[in-house]
Scaffold this motif. Structure first.
Motif, PDB file in Angstrom:
ATOM      1  N   LEU A  71     -53.523 -19.607 -30.698  1.00  0.00           N
ATOM      2  CA  LEU A  71     -54.599 -20.279 -29.564  1.00  0.00           C
ATOM      3  C   LEU A  71     -54.035 -19.870 -28.219  1.00  0.00           C
ATOM      4  N   SER A  72     -55.295 -19.707 -27.411  1.00  0.00           N
ATOM      5  CA  SER A  72     -55.054 -19.500 -25.981  1.00  0.00           C
ATOM      6  C   SER A  72     -55.811 -20.645 -25.164  1.00  0.00           C
ATOM      7  N   CYS A  73     -55.207 -20.749 -24.022  1.00  0.00           N
ATOM      8  CA  CYS A  73     -55.797 -21.748 -23.171  1.00  0.00           C
ATOM      9  C   CYS A  73     -55.759 -21.276 -21.662  1.00  0.00           C
ATOM     10  N   ALA A  74     -56.947 -21.038 -21.117  1.00  0.00           N
ATOM     11  CA  ALA A  74     -56.806 -20.300 -19.712  1.00  0.00           C
ATOM     12  C   ALA A  74     -57.038 -21.503 -18.942  1.00  0.00           C
ATOM     13  N   ALA A  75     -56.207 -21.527 -17.955  1.00  0.00           N
ATOM     14  CA  ALA A  75     -56.390 -22.691 -16.956  1.00  0.00           C
ATOM     15  C   ALA A  75     -56.877 -22.275 -15.596  1.00  0.00           C
ATOM     16  N   SER A  76     -57.760 -22.921 -14.754  1.00  0.00           N
ATOM     17  CA  SER A  76     -58.167 -22.609 -13.621  1.00  0.00           C
ATOM     18  C   SER A  76     -58.422 -23.742 -12.608  1.00  0.00           C
ATOM     19  N   GLY A  77     -58.475 -23.764 -11.606  1.00  0.00           N
ATOM     20  CA  GLY A  77     -58.795 -24.896 -10.584  1.00  0.00           C
ATOM     21  C   GLY A  77     -57.609 -25.705 -10.114  1.00  0.00           C
ATOM     22  N   PHE A  78     -56.410 -25.430 -10.424  1.00  0.00           N
ATOM     23  CA  PHE A  78     -55.370 -26.364 -10.365  1.00  0.00           C
ATOM     24  C   PHE A  78     -54.911 -26.443  -8.743  1.00  0.00           C
ATOM     25  N   THR A  79     -54.530 -27.688  -8.130  1.00  0.00           N
ATOM     26  CA  THR A  79     -54.293 -27.470  -6.897  1.00  0.00           C
ATOM     27  C   THR A  79     -52.961 -28.058  -6.439  1.00  0.00           C
ATOM     28  N   TRP A  80     -52.012 -28.165  -7.504  1.00  0.00           N
ATOM     29  CA  TRP A  80     -50.723 -28.595  -7.248  1.00  0.00           C
ATOM     30  C   TRP A  80     -49.675 -27.439  -7.622  1.00  0.00           C
ATOM     31  N   ASP A  81     -48.497 -27.679  -7.511  1.00  0.00           N
ATOM     32  CA  ASP A  81     -47.477 -26.210  -7.420  1.00  0.00           C
ATOM     33  C   ASP A  81     -47.267 -26.017  -9.014  1.00  0.00           C
ATOM     34  N   TYR A  82     -47.593 -26.613  -9.985  1.00  0.00           N
ATOM     35  CA  TYR A  82     -47.131 -26.340 -11.399  1.00  0.00           C
ATOM     36  C   TYR A  82     -48.094 -26.908 -12.162  1.00  0.00           C
ATOM     37  N   TYR A  83     -48.189 -26.860 -13.399  1.00  0.00           N
ATOM     38  CA  TYR A  83     -48.740 -27.602 -14.435  1.00  0.00           C
ATOM     39  C   TYR A  83     -48.239 -27.703 -15.834  1.00  0.00           C
ATOM     40  N   VAL A  84     -48.571 -28.488 -16.326  1.00  0.00           N
ATOM     41  CA  VAL A  84     -48.220 -28.789 -17.645  1.00  0.00           C
ATOM     42  C   VAL A  84     -49.269 -28.924 -18.684  1.00  0.00           C
ATOM     43  N   GLN A 135     -55.515 -40.297 -36.032  1.00  0.00           N
ATOM     44  CA  GLN A 135     -55.386 -40.324 -34.738  1.00  0.00           C
ATOM     45  C   GLN A 135     -55.040 -38.780 -34.074  1.00  0.00           C
ATOM     46  N   ARG A 136     -55.491 -38.876 -32.894  1.00  0.00           N
ATOM     47  CA  ARG A 136     -55.267 -37.682 -32.029  1.00  0.00           C
ATOM     48  C   ARG A 136     -53.640 -37.471 -31.932  1.00  0.00           C
ATOM     49  N   GLU A 137     -52.984 -36.283 -32.079  1.00  0.00           N
ATOM     50  CA  GLU A 137     -51.446 -36.419 -31.820  1.00  0.00           C
ATOM     51  C   GLU A 137     -51.192 -34.950 -31.015  1.00  0.00           C
ATOM     52  N   GLY A 138     -50.165 -35.275 -30.020  1.00  0.00           N
ATOM     53  CA  GLY A 138     -49.582 -34.061 -29.375  1.00  0.00           C
ATOM     54  C   GLY A 138     -48.838 -33.085 -30.120  1.00  0.00           C
ATOM     55  N   VAL A 139     -49.287 -31.819 -30.015  1.00  0.00           N
ATOM     56  CA  VAL A 139     -48.644 -30.774 -30.956  1.00  0.00           C
ATOM     57  C   VAL A 139     -47.847 -30.032 -30.200  1.00  0.00           C
ATOM     58  N   SER A 140     -47.889 -29.610 -28.781  1.00  0.00           N
ATOM     59  CA  SER A 140     -46.913 -28.875 -28.165  1.00  0.00           C
ATOM     60  C   SER A 140     -46.982 -28.788 -26.660  1.00  0.00           C
ATOM     61  N   CYS A 141     -46.425 -28.750 -25.778  1.00  0.00           N
ATOM     62  CA  CYS A 141     -46.590 -28.803 -24.460  1.00  0.00           C
ATOM     63  C   CYS A 141     -45.684 -27.956 -23.809  1.00  0.00           C
ATOM     64  N   ILE A 142     -45.884 -27.351 -22.346  1.00  0.00           N
ATOM     65  CA  ILE A 142     -45.133 -26.568 -21.727  1.00  0.00           C
ATOM     66  C   ILE A 142     -45.152 -26.469 -20.267  1.00  0.00           C
ATOM     67  N   SER A 143     -44.222 -26.705 -19.619  1.00  0.00           N
ATOM     68  CA  SER A 143     -44.327 -26.574 -17.928  1.00  0.00           C
ATOM     69  C   SER A 143     -44.215 -25.346 -17.568  1.00  0.00           C
ATOM     70  N   SER A 144     -45.161 -25.133 -16.482  1.00  0.00           N
ATOM     71  CA  SER A 144     -45.125 -23.800 -15.809  1.00  0.00           C
ATOM     72  C   SER A 144     -43.923 -23.462 -14.859  1.00  0.00           C
ATOM     73  N   CYS A 154     -50.658 -31.929 -20.497  1.00  0.00           N
ATOM     74  CA  CYS A 154     -49.784 -33.060 -21.230  1.00  0.00           C
ATOM     75  C   CYS A 154     -48.476 -33.591 -20.612  1.00  0.00           C
ATOM     76  N   TRP A 155     -48.769 -34.028 -19.465  1.00  0.00           N
ATOM     77  CA  TRP A 155     -47.385 -34.447 -18.672  1.00  0.00           C
ATOM     78  C   TRP A 155     -46.629 -35.549 -19.247  1.00  0.00           C
ATOM     79  N   GLY A 156     -47.267 -36.446 -20.101  1.00  0.00           N
ATOM     80  CA  GLY A 156     -46.503 -37.454 -20.677  1.00  0.00           C
ATOM     81  C   GLY A 156     -45.644 -37.079 -22.163  1.00  0.00           C
ATOM     82  N   LEU A 157     -46.048 -35.676 -22.394  1.00  0.00           N
ATOM     83  CA  LEU A 157     -45.198 -35.388 -23.505  1.00  0.00           C
ATOM     84  C   LEU A 157     -44.054 -34.796 -23.303  1.00  0.00           C
ATOM     85  N   ILE A 158     -43.812 -34.405 -22.038  1.00  0.00           N
ATOM     86  CA  ILE A 158     -42.499 -33.884 -21.556  1.00  0.00           C
ATOM     87  C   ILE A 158     -41.805 -35.235 -20.314  1.00  0.00           C
TER      88      ILE A 158
END
Length: 120
Positions: free
Chosen positions: A19-32, A43-52, A98-102
């Motif tokens: 799976l790919s997720c292309a992100a755009s429009g972020f205005t802060w220094d990093y994203y998660v 129920q929806r569940e968190g699968v995986s998350c990464i900090s840039s 997915c800030w809360g996952l990390i």
């Protein structure tokens, strides 16, 4: 903020998808960014998350050792390599912050879902 997901599909048990997720429009220094999933009737569940910023990752216990998340900061794109897929991985996968996952705080944004079906 826009999150554009792609890469879902139909695969046999034991197979792989990316799976790919292309992100755009972020205005802060990093994203998660990462992936949530929701199967019918569950129920929806968190699968995986990464900090840039530092590469901190999170994996749900159910996918550890099978899924790998990675990030290409030059392309602002997050990838989820899914190997050894099982029928119970079948779900709609959503790209999202997915800030809360990390253990961090930040606003939640959601992309569109992409269907992953694991079936013989």
């Amino acid at each position: 903020v826009q999150l554009q997901a792609s890469g879902g599909g139909l695969v046999q048990p034991g197979g792989s998808l990316r799976l790919s997720c292309a992100a755009s429009g972020f205005t802060w220094d990093y994203y998660v960014i990462g992936w949530f999933r929701q199967a019918p009737g569950k129920q929806r569940e968190g699968v995986s998350c990464i900090s840039s910023s530092d590469g901190t990752t999170y994996y749900a216990d159910s996918v550890k050792g099978r899924f790998t998340i990675s990030i290409d900061n030059a392309k602002n794109t997050v990838y989820l390599q899914m190997n050894s897929l099982k029928p119970e991985d079948t779900a709609v996968y959503y790209c999202a912050t997915c800030w809360g996952l990390i253990g961090r705080l930040g606003p939640y944004y959601w992309g569109q879902g992409t269907q992953v079906t694991v079936s013989s």
